[in-house]
Write an enzyme that holds these catalytic residues in place. Structure first.
Site, PDB file in Angstrom:
ATOM      1  N   GLU A  51       0.795  -1.194  -0.170  1.00 26.47           N
ATOM      2  CA  GLU A  51       0.033   0.287  -0.161  1.00 26.47           C
ATOM      3  C   GLU A  51       1.324   0.912  -0.029  1.00 26.47           C
ATOM      4  OE1 GLU A  51      -3.108   0.766  -0.461  1.00 26.47           O
ATOM      5  OE2 GLU A  51      -2.418   3.396   0.388  1.00 26.47           O
ATOM      6  N   ARG A 140     -16.454   4.907   6.096  1.00 34.16           N
ATOM      7  CA  ARG A 140     -15.523   4.249   4.576  1.00 34.16           C
ATOM      8  C   ARG A 140     -14.104   4.068   5.052  1.00 34.16           C
ATOM      9  NH1 ARG A 140     -13.787   4.497  -1.665  1.00 34.16           N
ATOM     10  NH2 ARG A 140     -15.427   5.677  -0.892  1.00 34.16           N
ATOM     11  N   ARG A 228     -17.868  17.833  -1.661  1.00 35.59           N
ATOM     12  CA  ARG A 228     -18.472  16.454  -0.266  1.00 35.59           C
ATOM     13  C   ARG A 228     -18.261  17.650   1.298  1.00 35.59           C
ATOM     14  NH1 ARG A 228     -14.920  10.814  -1.840  1.00 35.59           N
ATOM     15  NH2 ARG A 228     -16.982  10.659  -0.397  1.00 35.59           N
ATOM     16  N   ASP A 342     -11.190  -0.783  -8.718  1.00 35.07           N
ATOM     17  CA  ASP A 342     -10.917   0.093  -9.777  1.00 35.07           C
ATOM     18  C   ASP A 342      -9.964   0.625 -10.622  1.00 35.07           C
ATOM     19  OD1 ASP A 342     -13.963   1.566  -8.039  1.00 35.07           O
ATOM     20  OD2 ASP A 342     -12.601   3.569  -8.060  1.00 35.07           O
ATOM     21  N   ALA A 355     -17.734   0.157  -5.672  1.00 31.76           N
ATOM     22  CA  ALA A 355     -17.136  -0.821  -4.228  1.00 31.76           C
ATOM     23  C   ALA A 355     -17.401  -2.681  -4.080  1.00 31.76           C
ATOM     24  CB  ALA A 355     -16.768  -0.269  -2.996  1.00 31.76           C
TER      25      ALA A 355
END
Ligand code: FAD
Length: 486
Positions: A51, A140, A228, A342, A355
C-alpha cells in the site's frame, strides 16, 4: 502452447498492489480461506499486500454497499461481512428500514414543464427505492480499518508505492525465474509470480496490462463534479426535519443533485452535492481542489430553499472531479498480471455500487485462485475471472454515467418527467442488487476448470456450459470467449 509437466512445489507468490477496499477484501479472502481450508504448512499461495500510504485509510466519508456486495462478502468469508456490519450506521433500524436505499425527491421549487405527472414541487417524493435485501452505509476509513485487521500485518507493507512492473522472461518453475518484478518509489524491488493490481483509478498495473498507448489506460472526466461535506445531526435535523435527516435522501434538479446519508451511528449526515460542469472539461492535474463557499452556493442557486440551506452549512468545501475508465479490452495478462476493483473498471459513483463491484471481483478471484494447484494454472484462473467479471463491471460504468444524467434531468428519454423518473429509479438497481452471486461464482469456476484442462490459447465456451449463463450476473452482451486467453 504446452504446460510444463513439472509444476513448482513452492507456494505461488502473489503481490497485491493497493490496500483499498479491493486489495484488502482480496487479501482477507485469501488469508481467511487458506486458514480454514488448507494446512498452513502446505500453502498454495503466499501474498504480500503493498500500500502506497503509510497506513490503511482513506479520505472521504460514507460508502454504501448493497445486497449483492453483502452477499459477496458473506460468500468470501463470514468474518468479512461481520467486519462490515460492525461499522454499519443503521444497525439500530428494522430490517425493512435498512432495505431503504434512497428517497428521491424534487430538489427544485418547480419541476418545470415535464410530461406525464410533470410538475412536482420542492420536496415531493419521486421514488422510494428499496433493495430487496440490506443496503447500508459505513464510514469508509472505519471499514478499511476493520478489513485490515483480518490480514496479518506481516503480509502487508505500507508506504510502498509501486511505480512500475516488469514481466520477466523464463518459466519460473524450478529456479523461480520469470514472474514479475515490482518496482517501488523508494528504489526497492520485489519479485513475485503474479501481481494483482488493486491500485485504483490511476492504476500503474492497468497501464502494464493494457499497454502504453492503449486509449483505455487513462481515466476520462465524466463531466460531473461534487462538493462533499459532513453536517452535524443537530443542524441536519433543523434543515431537513427529524425523519428526513435519519434517512438517505436525494434531491434532484436541473444540472445537479444533492444527497444526504446519515453516518457515524446517526450522529452526522454525509452531504454530497453534484453538478454538471458546463464545458465538460477538467484541466487541473489534481482531481480535488478547495473552492470558496460562495462558489459552491452559487452552483445551487436554482435549487429549493432546503437544498440551499443544506449546502450553506458545508464549511471548507472541496470540489471533486468524477472520472471513469473507458472499457478495457482485458483485465489480465499472461497469468502474471490481473486487475481488480477501480483499477479495472473505475466508475462514476451514481449507482453507489463501484466498491460493491470490487468486493464481487475479490470474491470471484479469490475462489478461482483457491482452485489453482500450480503456477501454470494462473493463466486459466485470470482468464476465467476476466470472462466472468468484465461484462458486469463494465456495464456498471456505462449505467452509472446514465444514472447521473437521469438524476440531473439530462437524460434524453427520461428528462424531468416525474413518471419516467420514478419508473427508471425503481428498476435501475435490479441487475446490480439481484444478481445471483452463488451462480455467478459457479459459472466462473466452470470456465476456470475448462481453461485449466485446455492448453490452447483459443478457447471456446466450456463443455456443458450455456454461453449466456456465463454472464447471467448482469452482462448486457455475452463476452466472446473465442480469442486469446491472455
Ligand atoms: C464521491 C464518491 C462516492 C462513492 N460512493 C460509493 C458508494 O456509496 N458505494 C460504492 O460501492 N462505491 C462508491 N464509490 C466508489 C468507490 O469509492 C470505489 O469504487 C472503491 O473505493 C474502489 O476501491 P479500490 O480498492 O478498487 O480503489 P481505491 O479505493 O482507490 O484504493 C486503491 C488503493 O491503492 C493504493 N494505491 C494507489 N496507487 C498505488 C500504487 N502505485 N502503489 C501502491 N498502492 C497504491 C491507494 O493508496 C489506495 O489505498 C464512490 C466514489 C466516489 C468518488
Amino acid at each position: 502452447m504446452t504446460q510444463d509437466p513439472t509444476p513448482s512445489t513452492q507456494p505461488i507468490s502473489l503481490a497485491i498492489i493497493g490496500g483499498g477496499i479491493a486489495g484488502l477484501t482480496l487479501a482477507a479472502g485469501l488469508h481467511l480461506n487458506s486458514i480454514s481450508k488448507s494446512d498452513p504448512r502446505n500453502k498454495k499461495f503466499v501474498f504480500t499486500l503493498y500500500e502506497a500510504r503509510p497506513y490503511f485509510t482513506e479520505i472521504g466519508a460514507g460508502i454504501g454497499l448493497g445486497p449483492n456486495a453483502q452477499r459477496a462478502m458473506h460468500l468470501l468469508h463470514p468474518d468479512i461481512l461481520a467486519a462490515y456490519k460492525s461499522c454499519e450506521t443503521r444497525d439500530q433500524l428494522s430490517v425493512e428500514e435498512r432495505a431503504r436505499f434512497f428517497c428521491f425527491r424534487v430538489g427544485v421549487d418547480d419541476l418545470g414543464a415535464g410530461k406525464g405527472e410533470g410538475k412536482g414541487k420542492a420536496g415531493d417524493l419521486i421514488a422510494d427505492v428499496r433493495s430487496g435485501g440490506e443496503s447500508s452505509v459505513v464510514h469508509r476509513a472505519k471499514f478499511l480499518g476493520e478489513l485490515s485487521r483480518l490480514v496479518p500485518v506481516e503480509m502487508t507493507r505500507c508506504g510502498k508505492r509501486c511505480v512500475d512492473v516488469e514481466v520477466l522472461e523464463g518459466s519460473g518453475v524450478e529456479d523461480r525465474e520469470g514472474g514479475v518484478l515490482v518496482k517501488f518509489a523508494d528504489g526497492t524491488e520485489a519479485r513475485h509470480d503474479a501481481v494483482v493490481g488493486c491500485d485504483g483509478v490511476r492504476s500503474v498495473i492497468r497501464r502494464a496490462v493494457l499497454g502504453e498507448g492503449d486509449e483505455a489506460v487513462e481515466p476520462v472526466f465524466s463531466g460531473k463534479c461534487c462538493y462533499r461535506g459532513i453536517v452535524g445531526m443537530e443542524k441536519a435535523r433543523v434543515i431537513l426535519g427529524e425523519e428526513m435527516a435519519m434517512e438517505s435522501q436525494m434531491y434532484l434538479g436541473k444540472g445537479g443533485h444533492v444527497l444526504t446519508t446519515p453516518m457515524n451511528q446517526g450522529q452526522a449526515v454525509n452531504v454530497v452535492a453534484y453538478h454538471t460542469k458546463e464545458d465538460g472539461k477538467w484541466e487541473d492535474e489534481t482531481w480535488i481542489k478547495s473552492v470558496t463557499k460562495q462558489e459552491m452556493v452559487a452552483r445551487f442557486a436554482g435549487f429549493s430553499q432546503t437544498v440551499r440551506d443544506l449546502i450553506g452549512v458545508i464549511e471548507k468545501p472541496d470540489l471533486w472531479a468524477m472520472f471513469d475508465h473507458p472499457p478495457a479490452k482485458t483485465y489480465h495478462q499472461q497469468g502474471q498480471l490481473c486487475l481488480l476493483g477501480d483499477s479495472a473498471h473505475a466508475s462514476t459513483p451514481h449507482h453507489g455500487a463501484a466498491a460493491g463491484m470490487a468486493v464481487e471481483d475479490a470474491l470471484v478471484l479469490s475462489k478461482l485462485l483457491g482452485s489453482v494447484e500450480c503456477k501454470e494454472q494462473l493463466r486459466g484462473a485470470f482468464a476465467a475471472y476476466d470472462a466472468a467479471r468484465r461484462p458486469r463491471s463494465q456495464r456498471l460504468v456505462t449505467s452509472s454515467r446514465r444514472t447521473g444524467r437521469v438524476y440531473d434531468f439530462e437524460d434524453e428519454v427520461v428528462g424531468d418527467d416525474m413518471l419516467a423518473l420514478r419508473e427508471y429509479l425503481e428498476h435501475a438497481w435490479d441487475w446490480i442488487w439481484y444478481a445471483d452471486m452463488d451462480k455467478h461464482l459457479e459459472e466462473a469456476m466452470l470456465v476456470c476448470d475448462s481453461l485449466k484442462e485446455s492448453s490452447q490459447p483459443q478457447v471456446s465456451a466450456p463443455k456443458g456450459l450455456d454461453r449466456d449463463l456465463c454472464f447471467s450476473a448482469g452482462a448486457q452482451e455475452p463476452l466472446r470467449l473465442i480469442g486469446s486467453v491472455g
